[in-house]
Design a protein around this motif. Structure first.
Motif, short mmCIF file in Angstrom:
data_model
loop_
_atom_site.label_atom_id
_atom_site.label_comp_id
_atom_site.label_asym_id
_atom_site.label_seq_id
_atom_site.Cartn_x
_atom_site.Cartn_y
_atom_site.Cartn_z
N ASP A 57 -44.47 70.34 -24.12
CA ASP A 57 -45.88 70.37 -23.76
C ASP A 57 -46.64 71.37 -24.62
N LYS A 58 -47.94 71.50 -24.37
CA LYS A 58 -48.79 72.34 -25.21
C LYS A 58 -48.42 73.82 -25.11
N GLU A 91 -46.07 64.89 -25.13
CA GLU A 91 -46.45 66.11 -24.43
C GLU A 91 -46.02 66.05 -22.97
#
Length: 925
Positions: A101-102, A168
Motif C-alpha cells: 500500500d501507499k 495497492e
C-alpha cells in the motif's frame, strides 16, 4: 457458519419462521421440474485420493493420457502421473503474491499463479496456457508454454494477453480458463477492488480511492477487469477477436475482448461445448442485512450467459437487486441504480457512461438460509462453476457417469463443501437443482474436471486460506456401473485382555452391494513376526495363548474375484480396567438446579481396585461438562459404542464446538494467521475488555472490519446471538495459558445451573500400568443426561404428515395432518410428572387450525399418560405475534423405566389444513 440452536425453554424467532409458508408451498407444489429418472446409487461412486498436502492448489487440467496438470498459487506447476501415481513439481513460475500500500505495508494478496488449461489441439501442439500475476509489473498475464513429455519448456513462453492491475489493495483476481468448441479461449478476471471499506457496493469516487471503486473495472467498458474475456489465440502467440462479443470491434471506449462484464470475482468458469452456454460462480460481497438507502444484503451468484451481457456489479447483486448511489465523501444516500439503464459516471471510469442493461443471476443465495434455494443451506459463500457432463463425450470411456447426469452442469460451493447437479433448459433457466454425493466429504473444492476415462477429478484447496493445508488434495471420483468390491467390516468381541484370551471375530456389517456370494478368510498375525494363523468363515473364534500384540486381518472376496480387507489390533496379556459410573435419579435427564449424586468404581486384574486401596482416587479421572445438543454425545449408546477415548479436548466448551461446525476455519486458525488473525491473537488483543463479548459477537453476526488492517469479517446472520457469544468466549479464553480442568472426586455430586442448556456429560477413566511388557490400557465409562427440554424437530423419527423445515442445524416440525406423531426413543420417564409444550399456531401464514397433543408410551396407540386441551390460533396483534407460541402445561400419569415416547397430534376436524408447529416440550419431575 452453519449454526442455529433453539434456546432453552424458548420459541422460534419470528424472523426464522417467516419462510415456513414458502416451505409448505414448495413441499406441496414447488416450481421445479423434476427429472423422471431416479438418481444413481451413491454407493456406486468411490473417491480415490491421488495426492494430498498441496500448497494452495487453484486450477487443473486433465491431459488426454489422464495425467493431471495443476497449479499452486505460489507458482508451482505440478504433474500427476497415473502410471507412477506420483505428483511432482515440473516448473516454478515466478509470480507476485503480495501487494504494497501507499504506506509501504506489504500484505498477502490473492494474486499468484491463478489458472491453467491446455489447447484444444494439445495432442498435436502440446500447448499449455497459464494465467498469473507478473512479479515485475502490475499486471496479470495470459501466457502460453510448450509441454514436452513431463517438461514445461520455460523458454517457449509467449505472453498472449495483459490485464493491467492495481497492487495497492487486495482483492479479487478471477483467473479461470476454458474453451468453447470453436477454439475460443475464455478468461475470467476479478474486479481488482478492495471490499474492505464497505460491506455493500464499493463505489468510492473520492480522489485517491480508485482501489476501492469497482466502477473503474467491473463497470468500465474500457477495462479488462471484472470481466469474462473471449479471444481466439493464434499460432504465433497473438490473438484475434471472435465475432459476437459484447462490443463490436472499433467501438470507442470499449475493449473488444469483453464477452461478459459486471462481475465481482468470477473465480471458476466453465463452457458447455454442446450448447455454448458460459457458466460461472460470482463470489459476492459481505453485508448480512439490507440497509435502507445503501443496498441489499450480500448474495453469491451462479450465472449462465447464452450471449454477451452485463451482469451488474457493482450496481446490482443477485436478481438485479439495486444498490444506492452513495456519495462516500458526504455519506449522502442517492437513488437506487436502474438495472434497465445503468450509468457509470465515476471519475475512475474510462469507458462508456451508459452501460448495457443488467442481467439477473441464474441462482443467488445469501449467508443465511435461502427461502428460494433451501438446498444451499447457510454459512460462508463462494460460488463456483464446474463442467457440464454429456455421455456422448465418453462413448469409449472406462467409467462414464450414468445417463442420469447427461446434460447437467456441476456447480460447487467452496465454503460449504457441496457439489450440485443443475439442469438448465434451452432458455437458460434453471429447472432442477440437487446435491451430488451429499454423503461424500469434501474439503473446499476449488476446481473440477472430467477426465477421458469418465472420472470426475476434484481439486480440494483445504480448510485454511493462504496456507498449505494437510487436507488439501487431488481426488478422483469414479463411477462403477459393474461389479463392486465388498464393503468389509471387521469386529472383535474384545481387543485386549489377559491370556488365555478367547476372541470371537465378526464380519457383521459386511455387505456386497451387488448381492454376490462372498467368501471370508481371517489371518491372525503376531507383530513380532512368524507365519499367520489362517481361519475360514465369517465369524470364527481364536484363543491367544501367549502375551503379545497381534492383528487380525479379514479379507472378503466376491464370486467374481473382487475383494477388500480390514484389520483389527489385539493386545493379549493385559486385562483392561473396568470402570463403573453410577448416578441416582433419572437415567435420561438432568433437571437444572437439582443435584445429581454419582459414584465411580474401578477394578483392574493386574493393578487392583479402588475398593481395595491399591488404586487411589487421584489415579482416576472424573469430569463433567456440557455439550451442545446434537453432538455425538446426545445418547449414551452413541458414546458407549463409538470407541471415543477420554481426552481433554472432549471437554472444551460449546464455543469451540460451534466454531468447529462453522466456516470460521476458512479464514482463521487457532495459533497462526490465515486471511484473518489467529484466534490466540484476537484473545490477547481483547483481554480485559469488558465489552469484547458484546462487540465481537455483534461483528460475527453483522460483519465488519478495520481492526486487523483492512480485513473484513463476512456477516453471518444465521448465527444466533447466544451462539456468537459462546464462540467469542472461547476465542477470548485462548489468551490465557491452558489449564487442565481439575478432576472431580470419585464420589460426589454435580449440580446443573438453573439456566443450564445442552447435555450433561459425566465421564470417568483410569489408565492402568501395563503388564507383561505390553502397553497400558484405559477403561472408561460415560453417562449422558439430556436437558429436559425436547425439541420436536430433532425427534428420533416422525410419521408421514410431519414436515421438517430445516433452519441451519435445527429442523422445525410442521404438523400437516391429524393422527401424526414424532417419536423419541428409549427415554427414562421415572419421576416425570408434568410436561409443558410450546406450540405455534400461525393462522395467517400457514392457515393452521390447531389441535391437541397426546402423550403415549411405546407406540402411537400405546398407553395414554396425558394430553393437552385444544391448542387454538391466537389473533396476532403485531407481526411479532404471528409465530409466538402458546405455552400449555399438563400433568402426566407417572411411569417408571425406559420407554419410547410418542407425541401424537390430533384434530379430527382439520381436514387438509395443517395443525400447528410444536416447538419444544419441557419435562418436570
Amino acid at each position: 457458519m452453519k449454526i442455529t440452536r433453539l434456546p432453552y425453554r424458548s420459541y422460534l424467532p419470528a424472523v426464522a419462521l417467516t419462510g415456513l409458508a414458502i416451505g409448505l408451498w414448495a413441499y406441496s407444489a414447488g416450481p421445479r421440474q423434476f427429472d423422471t429418472m431416479l438418481p444413481p446409487d451413491e454407493n456406486r461412486f468411490t473417491k480415490a485420493v491421488l495426492a494430498e498436502k498441496l500448497n494452495e492448489p487453484l486450477e487443473m487440467t486433465i491431459l488426454p493420457d489422464e495425467r493431471v496438470l495443476l497449479v499452486e498459487r505460489h507458482g508451482a506447476v505440478r504433474l500427476y502421473s497415473p502410471t507412477t501415481k506420483q505428483l511432482r513439481t515440473i516448473a516454478t513460475i515466478p509470480v507476485s503474491t503480495k501487494y504494497t500500500d501507499k504506506e509501504g505495508n506489504v500484505t498477502e494478496a490473492e494474486d499468484g499463479l491463478l489458472g491453467v488449461n491446455i489447447d484444444p489441439n494439445f495432442a498435436q501442439n502440446h500447448w499449455v496456457y497459464l494465467y498469473y500475476s507478473d512479479p515485475d509489473a502490475a499486471r496479470n498475464i495470459l501466457t502460453r508454454y510448450e509441454l514436452k513429455g513431463d517438461e514445461l519448456v520455460l523458454s517457449s513462453k509467449k505472453v498472449i494477453l495483459e490485464v493491467p492491475t492495481q497492487r495497492e489493495q487486495c482483492c479479487h483476481t478471477g483467473g479461470s480458463i476454458d474453451w468453447d468448441r470453436a477454439g475460443n479461449l475464455y478468461l475470467s478476471t476479478g474486479d481488482n477492488t478492495s471490499p474492505r471499506a464497505t460491506l455493500y457496493a464499493p463505489i468510492d469516487e473520492r480522489e485517491g480511492r480508485s482501489p476501492w471503486d469497482a466502477q473503474k473495472s467491473s463497470g468500465n467498458t474500457n477495462d479488462l477487469r471484472g470481466k469474462i474475456l473471449r479471444i481466439h489465440p493464434e499460432a504465433d502467440g497473438s490473438y484475434t477477436i471472435p465475432d459476437g462479443n459484447l462490443f463490436p470491434k472499433g467501438t470507442l471506449k470499449t475493449r473488444p475482448e469483453i464477452y461478459t462484464m459486471g462481475h465481482r470475482n468470477p473465480y471458476r468458469i466453465a463452457v458447455d461445448r454442446h450448447t455454448g452456454n458460459l457458466y460461472w460462480g460470482d463470489v459476492g460481497p459481505d453485508a448480512g442485512t439490507d440497509s435502507a438507502g445503501v443496498g441489499p444484503m450480500a448474495e453469491d451468484e451462479y450465472n449462465v450467459a447464452q450471449r454477451p451481457g452485463n451482469f451488474g456489479w457493482p450496481y446490482f447483486v443477485g436478481a438485479n437487486k439495486a444498490y444506492n448511489d452513495v456519495n462516500f465523501a458526504t455519506n449522502a444516500k442517492g437513488a437506487p441504480f436502474d438495472p434497465a439503464h445503468p450509468v457509470n459516471d465515476s471519475p475512475n471510469n474510462t469507458g462508456l457512461r451508459d452501460l448495457p442493461p443488467a442481467q439477473p443471476a441464474l441462482i443467488a443465495y445469501p449467508a443465511s438460509e435461502s427461502k428460494k434455494y433451501p438446498i444451499m443451506g447457510s454459512g460462508g459463500r463462494s460460488a463456483m462453476a464446474g463442467p457440464a457432463y454429456y455421455k456422448a463425450d465418453f462413448a469409449g470411456a472406462k467409467r462414464p457417469f450414468p445417463d442420469y447426469y447427461d446434460g447437467k452442469v456441476f456447480f460447487y460451493e467452496w465454503m460449504r463443501d457441496m457439489i450440485l447437479a443443475v439442469t438448465v433448459n434451452d432458455k437458460g433457466e434453471q429447472t432442477n437443482i440437487e446435491r451430488f454425493l451429499p454423503n461424500m466429504p469434501f474439503s473446499h473444492p476449488i476446481d473440477m474436471a472430467f477426465g477421458p476415462n469418465g472420472d470426475l477429478y476434484v481439486l480440494e484447496y483445504g480448510t485454511g486460506w493462504f496456507v498449505q493445508n494437510d487436507d488439501s488434495r487431488l481426488v478422483r471420483i469414479e463411477y462403477n456401473a459393474g461389479n463392486r468390491k465388498p464393503l468389509v467390516q471387521a469386529l472383535a468381541s474384545q481387543t485386549a485382555g489377559a491370556v488365555p484370551l478367547k476372541v470371537t471375530l465378526s464380519s457383521e456389517g459386511t455387505k456386497d452391494y451387488d448381492g454376490d456370494a462372498l467368501t471370508y478368510q481371517w489371518k491372525v498375525y503376531n507383530k513380532n513376526g512368524g507365519q499367520p494363523t489362517v481361519l475360514e468363515g465369517p465369524n470364527p473364534s481364536f484363543t491367544f495363548q501367549k502375551a503379545g500384540q497381534y492383528k487380525a486381518v479379514l479379507t472378503v472376496k466376491d464370486d467374481k474375484g473382487m475383494s477388500d480387507s480390514r484389520e483389527i489390533a489385539i493386545v493379549a496379556g493385559n486385562q483392561p480396567p473396568v470402570v463403573t459410573l453410577t448416578t441416582n435419579g433419572n437415567k435420561s435427564f438432568y433437571f437444572p438446579g437439582q443435584s445429581i449424586a454419582y459414584q465411580v468404581n474401578v477394578a483392574d486384574k493386574e493393578d487392583g481396585s479402588l475398593a481395595s486401596g491399591r488404586i487411589t482416587p487421584k489415579q482416576v479421572t472424573v469430569r463433567s461438562t456440557y455439550q451442545q445438543e446434537g453432538t455425538s454425545a446426545d445418547h449414551q449408546g452413541d458414546v458407549a459404542t463409538s470407541g471415543h477415548k477420554f481426552t481433554e479436548a472432549a471437554y472444551l466448551g460449546s464455543g469451540k464446538t460451534l466454531i468447529d461446525a462453522s466456516d470460521c476455519k476458512g479464514c482463521h486458525f487457532v495459533d497462526k494467521k490465515s486471511i484473518g488473525p489467529a484466534f490466540v491473537d484476537v484473545g490477547k488483543r481483547y483481554k480485559g475488555d469488558a465489552n469484547a463479548v458484546a462487540s465481537l459477537s455483534n461483528k460475527i453476526i453483522k460483519g465488519g472490519g478495520g481492526v486487523w488492517g483492512d480485513a473484513i469479517m463476512t456477516a453471518h446472520p444465521q448465527v444466533g446471538e447466544a451462539d456468537a457469544q459462546e464462540m467469542v468466549k472461547y476465542i477470548l479464553s485462548l489468551a490465557e495459558k491452558p489449564t487442565v480442568t481439575p478432576s472431580l472426586p470419585t464420589k460426589g455430586t454435580v449440580t446443573p445451573g438453573k439456566e443450564q442448556k445442552g447435555n450433561l456429560v459425566l465421564q470417568a477413566s483410569y489408565k492402568d500400568k501395563g503388564a507383561n511388557g505390553l502397553p497400558a490400557q484405559t477403561g472408561e465409562q460415560t453417562l449422558v443426561l439430556r436437558n429436559p427440554v425436547l425439541t420436536m424437530g430433532v425427534s428420533d423419527s416422525q410419521s408421514k404428515g410431519i414436515m421438517l423445515y430445516k433452519m441451519g442445524q435445527a429442523p422445525v416440525a410442521i404438523v400437516l395432518a391429524s393422527d401424526t406423531y414424532v417419536q423419541f426413543n428409549k427415554l427414562d420417564l421415572t419421576g416425570i410428572r408434568a410436561m409443558e409444550f410450546a406450540v405455534s399456531v400461525p393462522r395467517q401464514q400457514l392457515q393452521a387450525v390447531g389441535g391437541r397433543i397426546e402423550v403415549r408410551l411405546d407406540s402411537p396407540t400405546g398407553q395414554l399418560i396425558g394430553q393437552t386441551d385444544d391448542i387454538l390460533p391466537v389473533e396476532a396483534k403485531s407481526a411479532a405475534d404471528v409465530f409466538k407460541p402458546v405455552m400449555t402445561k399438563i400433568t402426566v400419569t407417572p411411569a417408571t423405566g425406559v420407554h419410547d415416547l410418542y407425541f401424537v397430534f390430533k384434530n379430527e376436524k382439520a381436514g387438509k389444513a395443517p395443525l400447528f408447529v410444536p416447538v419444544t416440550t419441557q419435562l418436570f419431575n
